[in-house]
Design a protein around this motif. Structure first.
Motif, short mmCIF file in Angstrom:
data_model
loop_
_atom_site.label_atom_id
_atom_site.label_comp_id
_atom_site.label_asym_id
_atom_site.label_seq_id
_atom_site.Cartn_x
_atom_site.Cartn_y
_atom_site.Cartn_z
N GLY A 157 7.12 11.47 6.49
CA GLY A 157 6.77 12.15 8.03
C GLY A 157 7.78 12.09 8.80
N ILE A 158 8.71 11.03 8.61
CA ILE A 158 9.47 10.47 9.79
C ILE A 158 10.94 11.47 9.50
CG2 ILE A 158 10.93 9.02 10.80
CD1 ILE A 158 8.71 7.01 10.58
N VAL A 159 11.15 11.82 8.29
CA VAL A 159 11.91 11.92 7.16
C VAL A 159 11.85 14.26 7.61
CG1 VAL A 159 13.51 13.25 5.69
CG2 VAL A 159 13.08 10.87 5.89
N LEU A 160 10.79 13.89 7.67
CA LEU A 160 10.34 15.33 8.45
C LEU A 160 10.55 16.08 9.51
CD1 LEU A 160 7.27 15.89 5.92
CD2 LEU A 160 9.75 17.15 5.28
N ILE A 161 10.44 15.33 10.17
CA ILE A 161 10.97 15.40 11.86
C ILE A 161 12.00 15.69 11.85
CG2 ILE A 161 9.93 14.32 13.87
CD1 ILE A 161 8.07 12.94 13.17
N THR A 194 13.95 18.83 10.30
CA THR A 194 12.56 19.90 11.44
C THR A 194 13.55 20.55 12.27
OG1 THR A 194 10.17 19.86 10.40
CG2 THR A 194 10.59 21.40 11.98
N ILE A 195 13.80 18.72 12.94
CA ILE A 195 14.43 18.67 14.30
C ILE A 195 16.29 19.42 13.80
CG2 ILE A 195 15.49 17.60 16.07
CD1 ILE A 195 13.61 15.52 15.98
N ILE A 196 17.07 18.79 12.85
CA ILE A 196 18.45 19.84 13.08
C ILE A 196 18.04 21.12 12.50
CG2 ILE A 196 20.12 19.02 10.46
CD1 ILE A 196 18.98 16.78 10.28
N SER A 197 16.93 21.34 11.80
CA SER A 197 17.11 22.54 10.98
C SER A 197 17.28 23.58 12.15
CB SER A 197 15.81 23.25 10.03
OG SER A 197 15.60 23.99 9.52
N LEU A 198 16.00 23.66 13.35
CA LEU A 198 16.32 24.16 14.44
C LEU A 198 17.46 24.03 15.62
CD1 LEU A 198 12.47 23.22 15.35
CD2 LEU A 198 12.95 24.99 14.64
N VAL A 199 18.00 23.06 15.58
CA VAL A 199 19.00 22.83 15.82
C VAL A 199 20.24 23.90 15.67
CG1 VAL A 199 20.81 21.65 16.77
CG2 VAL A 199 19.25 20.60 17.24
N LEU A 200 20.50 23.76 13.74
CA LEU A 200 21.39 24.65 13.57
C LEU A 200 20.96 25.79 13.43
CD1 LEU A 200 22.56 22.25 10.93
CD2 LEU A 200 23.31 22.75 12.35
N ALA A 201 19.60 26.21 13.47
CA ALA A 201 19.40 27.66 13.21
C ALA A 201 19.51 28.52 14.87
CB ALA A 201 18.63 27.83 13.01
N ALA A 225 11.63 21.59 4.48
CA ALA A 225 11.64 21.76 5.65
C ALA A 225 13.06 22.33 6.66
CB ALA A 225 11.69 20.37 6.38
N LEU A 226 14.02 21.93 5.87
CA LEU A 226 15.11 22.52 6.17
C LEU A 226 15.71 24.27 5.76
CD1 LEU A 226 18.32 19.78 5.49
CD2 LEU A 226 17.58 20.26 7.18
N ALA A 227 14.38 24.22 5.03
CA ALA A 227 15.46 26.08 4.50
C ALA A 227 14.04 26.54 5.01
CB ALA A 227 14.65 25.40 2.76
N ASN A 228 13.00 26.51 5.76
CA ASN A 228 11.77 27.17 5.79
C ASN A 228 11.48 26.56 7.74
OD1 ASN A 228 10.98 29.02 3.83
ND2 ASN A 228 10.47 26.01 2.82
N THR A 229 12.18 25.63 8.15
CA THR A 229 12.62 25.32 9.73
C THR A 229 13.19 26.26 10.47
OG1 THR A 229 12.80 23.65 9.72
CG2 THR A 229 10.64 23.99 9.35
N SER A 282 1.16 21.38 15.43
CA SER A 282 1.10 20.65 14.55
C SER A 282 1.61 19.70 15.47
CB SER A 282 2.12 21.32 13.51
OG SER A 282 2.09 22.05 12.52
N LEU A 283 2.74 20.13 16.31
CA LEU A 283 3.44 18.96 17.64
C LEU A 283 2.36 18.55 18.20
CD1 LEU A 283 5.27 17.20 18.52
CD2 LEU A 283 6.34 19.45 19.96
N THR A 284 1.27 19.41 18.94
CA THR A 284 0.18 19.10 20.05
C THR A 284 -1.02 18.28 19.11
OG1 THR A 284 0.65 20.93 20.91
CG2 THR A 284 -1.46 20.36 21.18
N ALA A 285 -1.28 18.87 17.86
CA ALA A 285 -2.27 18.00 17.28
C ALA A 285 -2.25 16.64 17.23
CB ALA A 285 -2.64 18.98 15.84
N GLY A 286 -1.03 16.60 15.81
CA GLY A 286 -0.38 14.94 16.34
C GLY A 286 0.02 13.85 17.73
N PHE A 287 0.88 14.23 18.73
CA PHE A 287 0.30 13.55 20.13
C PHE A 287 -1.08 13.90 20.26
CE2 PHE A 287 0.17 14.03 24.19
CZ PHE A 287 1.18 13.04 24.58
N ILE A 288 -2.03 14.91 20.12
CA ILE A 288 -3.01 14.36 20.36
C ILE A 288 -4.12 13.21 19.90
CG2 ILE A 288 -5.67 15.58 21.07
CD1 ILE A 288 -4.19 18.36 21.94
N GLY A 289 -3.73 13.48 18.01
CA GLY A 289 -4.54 12.33 17.45
C GLY A 289 -3.85 11.15 17.91
#
Length: 387
Positions: free
Chosen positions: A18-22, A25-32, A261-265, A361-368
């Motif tokens: 889960g930590i690696v996926l986060i 995702t951040i890396i992918s969004l930044v590069l994209a 995650a890298l390919a789809n985000t 997902s970010l919102t649900a995770g933070f609330i949970g």
């Protein structure tokens, strides 16, 4: 409560994943969304054997992920939390509620529109992310809560797999499907004959994947079907099922899912991305995951416990069940996966959906996380409080 070594390993690998996926995702969004955008997107659309890299990841490597899910589900059914009906009923009922209510909320906004095919998107739960967030709370989390969330997420994934197989099959080749199922039948015979060698199951698995890919049913379903013909035996460390599950944990957690995650985000945030969040599709996804998941999980669990159909574990309370329902709203991997199937060749709908999934997902995770942190701290005596 006795917990098998494999479950402990599963939980540890999933929370680390889960930590690696986060991070991915951040890396992918930044590069994209950087000056490297064009080069980065080209990587994933590079053609290998008439298919793009992202296609090989989604239809090929993700089959291995589904194989692991199938093996985990098989273990849960035979010797785990789902092996006893009284223990299995609560997470099963919670998972059903956590699928039906989000889908219902989505359909309220999208029924009769071009996006109604996305009803399966908010039904999914990402095991890796959900357990990753739960792990941030450390030792204060009751073991029964970890087991409940894991069982709920596994059942949820099974539901998503059924949704994919039933509702996201555009065309069907009975010949190819028949061959795939025929290979499965042969492997089942090997299972009953106690053939405890990896090779025939691996070769047969490749055959099942190939013919399933050409049948119209999504190829990843082959991974789940293969899991249930691999010999389980007594579930000990000497069995193929145990060893295969043990072997696949690390590659899936730290190679396959991060690549997915890298390919789809690699989502490009255009100037009008905020406006896209007001689309009925985005609203349905957001409310389905953030509101529908916890309401569905809690409501179905509460009603059936009150009816005496199942019982709440002694270590848990209703606030924790509601908070766990919030964590189940982290859809990510499975939600994105279903998005790609629901909106084939609809680039705009896919992009808008991915953004909604990420925010939800970010919102649900933070609330949970926040909700569980408060309820678990309140449960501790002042002298034993851990920060």
């Amino acid at each position: 409560m006795k917990v098998t070594r494999l479950f402990a390993e599963f939980f540890e690998s999933e929370k680390a994943s889960g930590i690696v996926l986060i991070l991915c995702t951040i890396i992918s969004l930044v590069l994209a969304n950087s000056v490297m955008q064009e080069s980065y997107e080209h990587i994933w659309h590079y053609q290998i054997g008439h298919h793009s890299v992202v296609h090989w990841i989604n239809d090929g490597l993700m089959t291995i992920f589904f194989l692991l899910i199938g093996l985990e589900l098989e273990r849960e059914v035979y010797i785990g939390e789902l092996s006893k009906l009284k223990n299995a009923l609560l997470p099963i009922i919670a998972a059903v509620g956590g699928m039906l209510v989000p889908a219902g909320i989505y359909m309220i906004f999208n029924y009769g529109t071009v996006t109604q095919a996305g009803a399966g998107i908010p039904m999914a739960t990402d095991i890796a992310f959900a357990l990753g967030v739960l792990s941030l709370l450390g030792n204060r989390v009751p073991l029964s809560l970890k087991v409940f969330l894991t069982a709920l997420a596994v059942i949820d994934d099974l539901g998503a797999i059924l949704v994919i197989a039933i509702f996201y099959t555009d065309h069907l080749s009975l010949l190819n499907l028949g061959i795939a199922l025929g290979i499965m039948g042969i492997l089942f015979v090997f299972n009953r004959m106690k053939v405890n060698n990896w090779l025939p199951y691996i070769i047969g698995g490749f055959g099942m994947w190939y013919f399933m890919l050409n049948s119209g049913v999504h190829a990843t379903i082959a991974g789940v079907l293969l899991a249930f013909v691999i010999p389980f035996g007594d579930g000990s460390e000497k069995t193929i099922s145990y060893n295969m599950q043990h072997f696949l944990h690390k590659p899936v957690a730290f190679i396959i899912l991060p690549l997915f995650a890298l390919a789809n985000t690699a989502v490009v945030f255009g100037n009008d991305w905020v406006e896209g969040l007001t689309h009925q599709n985005s609203i349905g996804i957001f409310l389905g995951l953030v509101l529908g998941k916890p309401v569905g999980v809690f409501l179905f669990s509460f009603v059936f416990v009150m009816l005496g159909v199942c019982k709440l574990p002694k270590e848990l309370n209703w606030k924790q069940i509601l908070a766990t329902g919030c964590l189940a709203g982290i859809g990510f991997t499975m939600s994105i996966f279903i998005t790609l199937l629901a909106f084939k060749n609809q680039a705009e709908a896919i992009t808008v959906s991915k953004i909604a999934i990420l925010i939800a997902s970010l919102t649900a995770g933070f609330i949970g996380y926040l909700f569980l942190r408060i309820t678990l701290r309140a449960k501790q005596s002042p002298g034993n409080k851990k920060d």
